[in-house]
Design a protein around this motif. Structure first.
Motif, PDB file in Angstrom:
ATOM      1  N   ALA A 231       1.492  -3.550  -2.096  1.00  0.00           N
ATOM      2  CA  ALA A 231       1.293  -4.976  -1.879  1.00  0.00           C
ATOM      3  C   ALA A 231      -0.180  -5.317  -1.995  1.00  0.00           C
ATOM      4  O   ALA A 231      -1.035  -4.532  -1.641  1.00  0.00           O
TER       5      ALA A 231
ATOM      6  N   THR B 286       9.810   4.264   7.097  1.00  0.00           N
ATOM      7  CA  THR B 286       8.692   3.348   7.290  1.00  0.00           C
ATOM      8  C   THR B 286       8.738   2.790   8.702  1.00  0.00           C
ATOM      9  O   THR B 286       9.809   2.703   9.315  1.00  0.00           O
TER      10      THR B 286
ATOM     11  N   SER C 286       0.620   2.606  -0.326  1.00  0.00           N
ATOM     12  CA  SER C 286       1.697   1.646  -0.520  1.00  0.00           C
ATOM     13  C   SER C 286       2.088   1.041   0.833  1.00  0.00           C
ATOM     14  O   SER C 286       2.309   1.763   1.802  1.00  0.00           O
ATOM     15  N   PHE C 287       2.153  -0.289   0.885  1.00  0.00           N
ATOM     16  CA  PHE C 287       2.537  -0.976   2.118  1.00  0.00           C
ATOM     17  C   PHE C 287       3.148  -2.318   1.767  1.00  0.00           C
ATOM     18  O   PHE C 287       2.995  -2.814   0.652  1.00  0.00           O
ATOM     19  N   THR C 288       3.828  -2.896   2.732  1.00  0.00           N
ATOM     20  CA  THR C 288       4.425  -4.214   2.575  1.00  0.00           C
ATOM     21  C   THR C 288       3.952  -5.096   3.711  1.00  0.00           C
ATOM     22  O   THR C 288       4.004  -4.687   4.877  1.00  0.00           O
TER      23      THR C 288
ATOM     24  N   ILE D 129       2.415  -4.926   9.051  1.00  0.00           N
ATOM     25  CA  ILE D 129       2.351  -4.084   7.856  1.00  0.00           C
ATOM     26  C   ILE D 129       3.420  -3.012   7.995  1.00  0.00           C
ATOM     27  O   ILE D 129       3.531  -2.363   9.036  1.00  0.00           O
ATOM     28  N   GLU D 130       4.193  -2.830   6.938  1.00  0.00           N
ATOM     29  CA  GLU D 130       5.202  -1.774   6.900  1.00  0.00           C
ATOM     30  C   GLU D 130       4.686  -0.663   6.000  1.00  0.00           C
ATOM     31  O   GLU D 130       4.272  -0.913   4.865  1.00  0.00           O
TER      32      GLU D 130
ATOM     33  N   THR E 128      -5.548  -4.479   5.887  1.00  0.00           N
ATOM     34  CA  THR E 128      -5.036  -4.471   4.507  1.00  0.00           C
ATOM     35  C   THR E 128      -6.113  -4.008   3.537  1.00  0.00           C
ATOM     36  O   THR E 128      -5.814  -3.340   2.554  1.00  0.00           O
TER      37      THR E 128
ATOM     38  N   SER F 280      -2.827  -8.039  -0.576  1.00  0.00           N
ATOM     39  CA  SER F 280      -2.806  -8.905   0.594  1.00  0.00           C
ATOM     40  C   SER F 280      -3.474 -10.245   0.327  1.00  0.00           C
ATOM     41  O   SER F 280      -4.620 -10.300  -0.052  1.00  0.00           O
TER      42      SER F 280
ATOM     43  N   ARG G 102       4.520  -8.077   6.179  1.00  0.00           N
ATOM     44  CA  ARG G 102       5.666  -8.777   6.768  1.00  0.00           C
ATOM     45  C   ARG G 102       5.115  -9.837   7.716  1.00  0.00           C
ATOM     46  O   ARG G 102       4.443  -9.499   8.677  1.00  0.00           O
TER      47      ARG G 102
END
Length: 160
Positions: A2, A128, A20-22, A140-141, A11, A4, A24
């Motif tokens: 992701a 995760t 690698s992160f997502t 953050i995931e 981030t 940010s 949320r």
């Protein structure tokens, strides 16, 4: 990975490391006092997968404990994991000054100063987990192993 929008130090640290992160996000209710449980409900994630970042005073400095939001930090266990005789919860103002984040949005990533960090072993049960991304309503995931590597955390049983 992701990218940010409206990034935070957390981030930025993840992007620099190529992790690698997502991101949320959710609408934070300012009247809420249980920030982690609010995140779990708002994001539809079991609370055992959402982890809170807590700072402790060890007598020799600060340390960080990362535990599921539906559990409490075991102060004796984190003291043992950090190799000190005793640990107490850090004053919230001290935690904010040390990390650069506000309570309810303290991320284990991108803190002003690297602190000894312990991640509860239950994090290993999941592919995760979610942690604060550096502000309320912003999580953050990422993989627990990535979080541990970036924070130089050890794994120990520190939640009760």
């Amino acid at each position: 990975m992701a990218r940010s929008k409206g990034g935070t130090p957390a981030t930025v640290a993840l992007e620099r490391a190529g992790v690698s992160f997502t991101v949320r996000t959710y609408d934070h209710d300012p009247t809420t006092h249980s920030y982690g449980l609010e995140a779990a409900v708002a994001l539809g994630v079991p609370p055992e997968r959402v982890f809170k970042t807590l700072l402790v005073e060890t007598g020799t400095g600060l340390g960080v404990g990362i535990v599921p939001v539906d559990r409490l930090l075991d102060l004796k266990a984190i003291a043992s994991a950090l190799g000190v005789k005793r640990a107490t919860m850090a004053d919230p103002a001290v935690a904010e000054r040390s990390t650069g984040y506000v309570v309810g949005g303290i991320s284990p990533l991108g803190q002003r100063k690297a602190l000894p960090t312990v991640l509860d072993v239950t994090a290993r049960d999941f592919e995760t987990i979610l942690v604060s991304g550096g502000k309320r309503g912003f999580d953050i995931e990422l993989a627990p192993a990535e979080l541990a590597a970036l924070t130089r955390a050890t794994f120990a049983e520190i939640a009760r």
